[in-house]
Structure formats: C-alpha cells, structure tokens
Design an enzyme around this catalytic site. Structure first.
Site, mmCIF file in Angstrom:
data_model
loop_
_atom_site.group_PDB
_atom_site.id
_atom_site.type_symbol
_atom_site.label_atom_id
_atom_site.label_comp_id
_atom_site.label_asym_id
_atom_site.label_seq_id
_atom_site.Cartn_x
_atom_site.Cartn_y
_atom_site.Cartn_z
ATOM 1 N N GLU A 66 1.510 -0.157 -4.973
ATOM 2 C CA GLU A 66 0.326 0.846 -5.206
ATOM 3 C C GLU A 66 0.773 2.046 -5.700
ATOM 4 O OE1 GLU A 66 -3.453 2.814 -3.370
ATOM 5 O OE2 GLU A 66 -1.688 2.509 -2.077
ATOM 6 N N ASP A 98 0.787 -1.341 0.079
ATOM 7 C CA ASP A 98 0.106 -0.163 -0.046
ATOM 8 C C ASP A 98 0.619 1.299 0.092
ATOM 9 O OD1 ASP A 98 -2.755 1.040 0.379
ATOM 10 O OD2 ASP A 98 -1.755 1.847 2.109
ATOM 11 N N ASP A 108 -10.682 1.469 -3.717
ATOM 12 C CA ASP A 108 -10.126 2.922 -3.641
ATOM 13 C C ASP A 108 -11.066 3.843 -4.771
ATOM 14 O OD1 ASP A 108 -8.838 3.109 -1.454
ATOM 15 O OD2 ASP A 108 -6.964 2.329 -2.504
#
Length: 575
Positions: A361, A332, A427
């Site tokens: 990410e 992340d 997201d």
C-alpha cells in the site's frame, strides 16, 4: 535541443528485462526531439570487430514536460552496451551514454566508455511478477459489511443490515460465511480475484488494529470457514489475497500489553518505537511517548528493523501461504516500513510459493518499493485518482493525459502490468459519490480504467451502484435487496469485467496512445490484430465519432453521434 531534458538510468525502470535475451530500453527527452537511434552491441564481440547495430526507437508516451522513447531489443548473447544518437527538430544530432553527452562523430562512438552497460541479463534479476495477475480482475471486500451468512457469530451490538448512518464503531455482522454464500454471484460478475481487508482477531470493525495474526476474528468465523472460502474460490478459478498490517499492532495485542505491564523489562520492549517508560500519554500535553500509525494512540508502530520482529512477521505470512493456501498478500502502510524488512519477507514468501503476488500500500509514486527484492506492485492511486478528476472536469484533458503518461513510465513494464488499479477503496470516498452521484460517469471511469495497464479492482458494491462519502460512510453494507443483477449499473460492469479478462494478452502487449479533440478524449490500444478505442465526450454537446466497430459498452452513442458526457468502448479491425 533541450539537453537538460535527456535522461536514462540503466538498471532502473528505464531498462526492463522481459524474458531471456530480451530487454526493453526507454529514454526520456524534452519534446523538441525528432528521432532517437539506439546503437548497441555485445561489448566483447564489438571489440573483436563485429559491427554495432542501429535501430530507430519508437516515440512513446508524452507527459506534460517530457517525451519517452522505447525499444525492445533482442540480445543473443545476453550482454549489452548501448548509446543513444539523438536528433533534434532543428536537425542537429548528439550522442548520449554512460558518461553523458558527446559529439556525434565516429571517433566518439568508438570509445567504450561512452556506452551504457548491461554486463549480463539474468532473467532471475528481472523479478517478473506472477503471470496470473495480468489476467485478474480483483474485487475488494470489507468483510464486516459484505454479507452476514452466520448470525450465530454476530457481535453483541450488531445493527440491522444496512441501517445507518454508518458510524466508526458500527457492527453489522458481515462474516466469511457471507462471502462463501455469494461466490457464485462474484463468479457471474466475472471476478477472479478476491482481496479481503484484515480478517484477523481485532476489537474493531475494520481489523487494522490486529491482536492475533494467527487467528480468524470469531465474529468472522473460523479457520475451517476460511479454508472452505479459499477452496471454494479456487474451485471457481479465483485467487485470494489477504491484508497484513505490519506497520503497527493494536494496543490490545499481547506484545503491547506485555510492554504496558512490564515496561523496559518486557521482552517486547524493543518491538516498538518507545521513547521512555512507562508507555502512555502525558496528562498535560497529551503527547504520546511512543510512535504510532499517524496519530492513532491505539496503533503503536512496530520496530521492523528488530530481527525478532522480522522473524515473527515472516512466520505469520508464511503460515497462511502454507496452511491455508492463499495466493497473495497486500501489506498495509508499506511505505512506512523499512526496505530491509520487505526484502526479507518477500524473499521468504517467494520461497514458499514462487508465484505469490505481493502488493504494497502506497498513495504516491513508489518505484523504490517495486522490484529489487520487494513488491510486485503497489496500489496505484496516482494513476487512478486523476480519472475521477477528469470526469469531474477539475483537470484539463491534456493535463490528465500528461499526468497519466507520467505514471505509466514510473515502473518497469512487467510491474506496470500488475499494478493494483482501483477507483475507490475502503480508504476513499466511493466513486459514485465523488462523481456527483452520476452512474454514467462511474461507468465511463471504469471503462477508462479497464483500458489502462494494470490489474483492475472493483470495490464491493460498485456493481450495485453503492454510494458513500469518506470513511466510515464508504463502508456501507452491501445492498443485496434488490439483487445487484437487477440494477442499471450491473450489466455495464459485468460486460467490462468479462471483456477485460478476455483481452489479457492484448492489453499487456498492445501499444497505448491518446487523441485529444475539442472536449473529446480517445484512448487507443492497438496491435497487429485489432484496435480498441475508448471514446469519452467531456464536452457539453454531441460530437461525431470517427469510430465504427463492434461496441462492447456505451452510453449516449447513437450511430456515429456521441452525446455530451457519453462514452463508448469499441473494437475495430479484428481479424
């Protein structure tokens, strides 16, 4: 000839070692170039009298401003010098090499300093991604919302499944047992890669504010449950990817709580970016005296340049590889962590499991994160998000093609083949909602995505037509009643997934090209054995298709007529 448009960088995405003795070379020019010839040789043999080889480069993808030229070269000795002979549309020629441009004369081509150098090609330096990823269609699961398989571990304030609207602090009881119970459903869909959002101990429903990376959140189950999930997935030919949050911890983590208690004397004081003590928020200004993920006070940012922090993160990620046999990690907020940390972590994990898939990410073009001892790929938002704009017709077809081709040239070819391609995630708003609740547009967008290089991913519920706006609405409960198989979306998604997996090698090696007509887009993949065409009618009227072949999926196709907003995926000339 626009000389300013000429660009090549050795040992970058412009040179990809594909295998021992084999390298792909790419050149960027303006769009006023007629042809490019590559001149190359082993420097030592050339200096000893061996002739220079010359080969015409292939005209590749074109962006809104540039033209790319490519060529795969076999190098018997693994040593290479090379230069480009460029011919403009006006017939004029020029040489281009390591020291820039030079006149196209024999005396100039005899100068060693004009050539780019790849002194020796090492396959180990190529950092080829795991081969299995090219064959993978991922399925992203937000565990709290996928399925409630064990009601005995439900949170205290659990809501009835699927009742909304979804709030940021909603709990519905999804868990690992729910995923295990539906593995056969995912196998029937054709899925062979599971990407799970964080499953570690955390007070939130999303688990991105981790407390303990070594333990499963009790509302999700136990390590025994997770081991059963991994084993059951592997039995079905599925790989498992976990989500690690190393940019920040949660404020309830023991490390942060020790800082709160002991201030500058805490042994974890330099694990975070703290400006002064005690840590907290200014009563007047509301400003924090420590850095966070975004502006989230409950997510203090880790100081990953601290060797102790790096060692701890390596210990975490190695543990789940060794003890639970996972296959991949997604990291992340990867673009906010220093490169040195990623190199250390990635090297340690590849030492444990050489074919581990490591994904970062990032929401923007991130060539600096891919290769060079770091990730195999990043989440490919710049490639996939414009697809939604195309079908919403907020970008012209020509601009869409140019932007897409630009993204396809940002990474080395082996890495491009394993980039993580998703239309929507936890997201983003759901693709169905973004595309005006039009299932046919979602099907068309998925068809286009399946034809592009990279490893495609479905966000859970796509096959059932699950909608949802921005977070938290995009995290609705998976609708199991009626069964996803009974929905209109399911058969199209299933056919696409299974076709995509059946074409792994073809899609990894075939040429990609586009044709643009009046409101009509075709994406063509072609090799010596077959041609595959995705056709998308973005106009307001029916159009005649020149494509005749076996139809894999379609909507609005009748004979050779493709209706407005229709699409088709067809296979031609298969031998």
């Amino acid at each position: 000839m626009q000389l300013a448009g000429i660009l090549h960088r050795p040992e970058s995405e412009d040179t990809a070692v594909l295998a021992d003795h084999q390298v792909l070379i790419r050149l960027q020019t303006a769009q006023d170039i007629q042809s490019v010839t590559l001149k190359y040789a082993d420097m030592y043999l050339w200096q000893a009298g061996a002739p220079m080889k010359t080969t015409t480069m292939q005209r590749g993808l074109a962006t809104q401003a540039a033209q790319y030229w490519t060529l795969t070269v076999t190098v018997p000795t693994n040593r290479l010098i090379y230069g480009f002979q460029i011919t403009g549309n006006d017939g004029k020629t020029i040489g281009y090499g390591d020291d820039g441009l030079f006149t196209d004369e024999a005396t100039q081509w005899a100068i060693t300093g004009h050539y780019f150098h790849l002194p020796y090609l090492h396959v180990s330096d190529a950092e080829l991604p795991p081969a299995w990823v090219k064959d993978t269609v991922w399925y992203q699961i937000f565990p709290e919302r996928f399925a409630n398989g064990d009601q005995t571990n439900d949170p205290a304030k659990v809501q009835p499944w699927g009742q909304g609207p979804v709030q940021r602090d909603s709990f519905y009881g999804g868990d690992l047992r729910g995923i295990i119970d539906h593995l056969d459903d995912l196998a029937d869909l054709g899925i062979n890669g599971l990407y799970l959002c964080p499953i570690f101990t955390s007070p939130s429903n999303h688990k991105y504010d981790t407390l303990d990376h070594f333990e499963i959140d009790p509302h999700f189950g136990t390590k025994r449950d997770f081991q059963e999930l991994v084993d059951a997935a592997h039995d079905r030919g599925m790989r498992v990817m976990l989500d690690a949050v190393f940019n920040h911890f949660g404020t309830a983590s023991p490390q942060w709580q020790d800082v709160v208690k002991n201030g500058a004397q805490s042994r974890f004081a330099d694990w975070f970016h703290i400006h002064d003590f005690p840590v907290g928020q200014d009563a007047k200004t509301g400003e924090l005296n420590y850095e966070t993920f975004g502006t989230a006070a409950m997510m203090p940012k880790l100081n990953t340049q601290n060797p102790a922090v790096r060692d701890y993160l390596i210990e975490i990620t190695s543990y789940w590889l060794r003890q639970l046999d996972i296959d991949a990690w997604r990291f992340d907020v990867a673009d906010e962590v220093d490169h040195g940390t990623w190199r250390a972590i990635c090297a340690a994990l590849r030492a444990v499991k050489p074919d581990v898939y490591l994904l970062g990410e990032s929401w923007h073009t991130s060539a600096s994160l891919v290769g060079n001892g770091q990730f195999d790929a990043v989440m490919n938002y710049p490639l996939t998000q414009p697809i939604l704009s195309l079908f919403n017709q907020t970008v012209t077809i020509a601009d869409y093609v140019g932007k897409t081709n630009l993204q396809l040239c940002q990474y080395r070819q082996p890495n491009q083949q394993v980039m993580f391609n998703a239309l929507d995630t936890h997201d983003t708003a759901r693709a169905l909602t973004v595309l005006q609740d039009d299932p046919q547009k979602v099907q068309a967008a998925l068809t286009l995505m399946m034809l592009l290089p990279g490893a495609p991913c479905l966000y859970y519920g796509t096959e059932a037509g699950l909608a949802g706006g921005p977070d938290p609405d995009n995290r609705r409960c998976m609708p199991w009643e009626p069964a996803p198989k009974t929905t209109a979306m399911y058969p199209i998604v299933q056919k696409l997934v299974k076709w995509r997996r059946s074409q792994t090698e073809f899609l990894a090696t075939s040429q990609l090209s586009w044709q643009i007509h009046d409101g009509w887009l075709q994406l063509i993949r072609k090799d010596a054995t077959q041609t595959v065409v995705g056709s998308f009618n973005l106009s307001q009227h029916s159009q005649t298709s020149a494509v005749v072949g076996k139809t894999i999926v379609s909507a609005g196709l009748t004979g050779d007529q493709l209706a407005a907003d229709g699409f088709s995926l067809q296979v031609l000339n298969k031998r």
